[in-house]
Design an enzyme around this catalytic site. Structure first.
Site, mmCIF file in Angstrom:
data_model
loop_
_atom_site.group_PDB
_atom_site.id
_atom_site.type_symbol
_atom_site.label_atom_id
_atom_site.label_comp_id
_atom_site.label_asym_id
_atom_site.label_seq_id
_atom_site.Cartn_x
_atom_site.Cartn_y
_atom_site.Cartn_z
ATOM 1 N N ARG A 112 148.984 63.340 32.567
ATOM 2 C CA ARG A 112 147.276 61.940 32.455
ATOM 3 C C ARG A 112 146.915 63.431 31.493
ATOM 4 O O ARG A 112 145.754 63.447 30.870
ATOM 5 C CB ARG A 112 146.576 62.113 33.642
ATOM 6 N N ASP A 153 143.122 48.720 28.104
ATOM 7 C CA ASP A 153 143.086 49.837 27.500
ATOM 8 C C ASP A 153 142.918 49.298 26.229
ATOM 9 O O ASP A 153 144.613 48.911 26.613
ATOM 10 C CB ASP A 153 142.342 51.288 27.909
ATOM 11 N N LYS A 179 136.850 49.109 27.046
ATOM 12 C CA LYS A 179 136.212 49.718 28.493
ATOM 13 C C LYS A 179 135.542 51.566 27.521
ATOM 14 O O LYS A 179 136.987 51.750 26.877
ATOM 15 C CB LYS A 179 137.170 49.906 29.494
ATOM 16 N N GLY A 202 139.715 51.646 40.010
ATOM 17 C CA GLY A 202 138.316 51.136 39.470
ATOM 18 C C GLY A 202 138.685 50.486 38.234
ATOM 19 O O GLY A 202 138.387 49.284 37.960
#
Length: 310
Positions: A93, A167, A190, A223
């Site tokens: 990431r 997303d 989002k 989340g």
């Protein structure tokens, strides 16, 4: 060929070994009193084609260092070719600078693996495809989409399916599975205020009366998935399931998923399941051992791996 397993995911390594009918090479991996890692390969590897199976999952730094030390031990043992089989590539990431004076750690890890002596890397569902370009050695980036498609057909069927990307960045991944299933595609817009916290703003597509399938590569805090499930249910979705390749599930993620509107979360065994994951009523693992074994067999026998990417 020879297979060597690190300590990050012994069950997956053993499953791959069973699929290939090749026993795991005996090796001693232990730590000194100050936690320095020591590796000793207990079999001759001179001139061998060796595959090191090691995810860089939690604790990421320990497992990464273990991988590097194993590769170095094999290189000094005169292995002919060393392939790092990294089902879950940690630090993926951090694939770009997100601000001034920040690292590109995915590139650093690529440099470490190459410098340690790996000749090739086999991984699955990199967070960003361009990470392959961080390496100066061949990289095979398998996709879990085929396994997910089979699982959806087995457990959900061909009803009113709607594949959903949580997303914009995951649209390509979701579209590929939607194409296989001949299903429609929806996208969740989002906005992330800060790291680890996401807020669902809008759902692009009509999900009313649909069985929604969320597709993603990594679930960490969960989340995003839980917020997405709530948004889809609020807009009339009949059911919401999530298919995610790498189940990091850190902190209170498992409890969050259990309490969420998600009917089911399906993850692969690229990361070994914790006790909490095994006990969760709506989390299930699907094995990628056969897919990884097929790729290893093809690489060892100098056959094409590209058919596994479809």
């Amino acid at each position: 060929m020879k297979l060597i397993a690190g300590n990050s995911n012994q069950p997956l390594a053993e499953a791959i070994s069973t699929c290939l009918e090749v026993p795991l090479t005996k090796a001693s991996i232990r730590r000194f009193a100050d936690n320095e890692i020591f590796v000793e390969i207990n079999e001759n590897v001179r001139g061998e084609d060796v595959f090191v199976i090691q995810s860089t999952s939690k604790p990421a730094n320990d497992h990464l260092m273990e991988l590097l030390v194993i590769i170095d031990a094999l290189r000094r043992g005169s292995a002919r070719r060393i392939t790092a089989v990294v089902p879950y590539y940690g630090y993926a990431r951090q694939d770009r600078k997100t601000g001034p004076r920040t690292p590109i750690s995915a590139k650093l890890v690529a440099n470490l693996i190459t410098t340690a002596g790996a000749n090739r890397v086999l991984t699955m569902d990199l967070h960003a495809g361009q990470i392959q370009g961080f390496f100066d050695i061949p990289v095979d980036n398998l996709v879990a989409g085929g396994e997910f498609t089979k699982d959806i057909q087995e457990h959900v069927g061909h009803g009113k399916l709607m594949v959903v990307s949580p997303d914009v960045g995951g649209v390509v991944r979701a579209r590929a599975i939607a194409s296989r299933l001949e299903a429609d595609l929806a996208i969740i817009d989002k906005r992330r205020e800060r790291a680890g916290v996401s807020e669902v703003m809008n759902v692009i597509g009509d999900v009313s009366g649909r069985d929604c399938i969320l597709i993603d590569d990594i679930v960490d805090s969960a989340g995003t998935l839980c917020n997405a499930a709530e948004a889809l249910k609020a807009r009339g979705a009949t059911s919401v399931r999530a298919y995610v390749t790498h189940g990091v599930l850190s902190g209170g993620a498992v409890a969050r998923v259990t309490a969420s509107p998600l009917d089911e979360l399906v993850i692969t065994d690229s990361i070994v399941a914790t006790d909490a994951v095994k006990q969760a009523t709506n989390i299930r693992q699907r094995s990628i051992a056969r897919l990884m074994a097929d790729a290893i067999d093809r690489i060892s026998n100098e056959r094409s791996v590209s058919s596994l990417f479809v």
